[in-house]
Motif scaffolding. Structure first.
Motif: not given
Length: 183
Positions: A40-51, A101-111, A132-137
């Motif tokens: 339920s995070a506000d302005r959440l967006a996901l960015v996946g690192i190829y591949s 700008e101002g988004a909460t970014i979930l940065l996603v990588d496999d390893v 606003a924030r970058i979190v890593l998964a």
């Protein structure tokens, strides 16, 4: 309890050459952690690192129903070892179709390994704006960090020999497999 189940319960896997990783089970564990913390995070967006990270981010975005809030990043030109490694055979264009700008970014990588790919991805993200924030998964953390980077969400931690790498693959039906490659 089987040895594999014990290892999964502890979230640390060793003796990988003798074990087969269940990438789908790891994905489900990662997805549950992300949904519980960021669903339920506000302005959440996901960015996946190829591949591999891009494949994981696609499935997570669909589960979180993040229409138009999914991007993909190729860090090839941002890596600090670019001169040493050169360009990979298939460089893909970075696609960030939302306002960073101002988004909460979930940065996603496999390893997650040395941290250099994550650092390069963060550097590239800042070219698009200041989140606003970058979190890593990451699906798997294999240790061996060369930079002070840690994942906020991981499904498992593994121990591998320096000559071994983990390879995430996606089948035509979208299912994941994870294998160990020996150099």
């Amino acid at each position: 309890m089987t040895r594999l189940r014990q290892l999964f319960c502890n979230n640390t896997l060793t003796n990988m050459a003798k074990l087969e990783l269940d990438a789908e089970a790891l994905y489900r564990a990662l997805a549950e952690k992300v949904k519980a913390a960021l669903g339920s995070a506000d302005r959440l967006a996901l960015v996946g690192i190829y591949s591999g990270g891009a494949w994981l981010a696609e499935r997570l975005a669909a589960e979180l129903q993040l229409d138009g809030r999914l991007g993909f990043i190729d860090v090839s030109f941002y890596r600090d070892d670019y001169a040493e490694k050169g360009l990979p055979a298939s460089v893909k264009p970075t696609q960030i179709p939302f306002e960073v700008e101002g988004a909460t970014i979930l940065l996603v990588d496999d390893v997650l390994y040395t941290g250099r790919t994550t650092r390069a991805a963060i550097n590239e993200l800042f070219d698009y704006g200041r989140p606003a924030r970058i979190v890593l998964a990451a699906l798997v953390d294999r240790g061996g960090r060369e930079l002070p980077i840690a994942a906020d969400f991981i499904a498992a931690t593994v121990e591998l020999e320096a000559s071994e790498t983990l390879l995430l693959q996606r089948a035509d039906d979208g299912s994941f497999t994870l294998s160990i490659k020996h150099a």
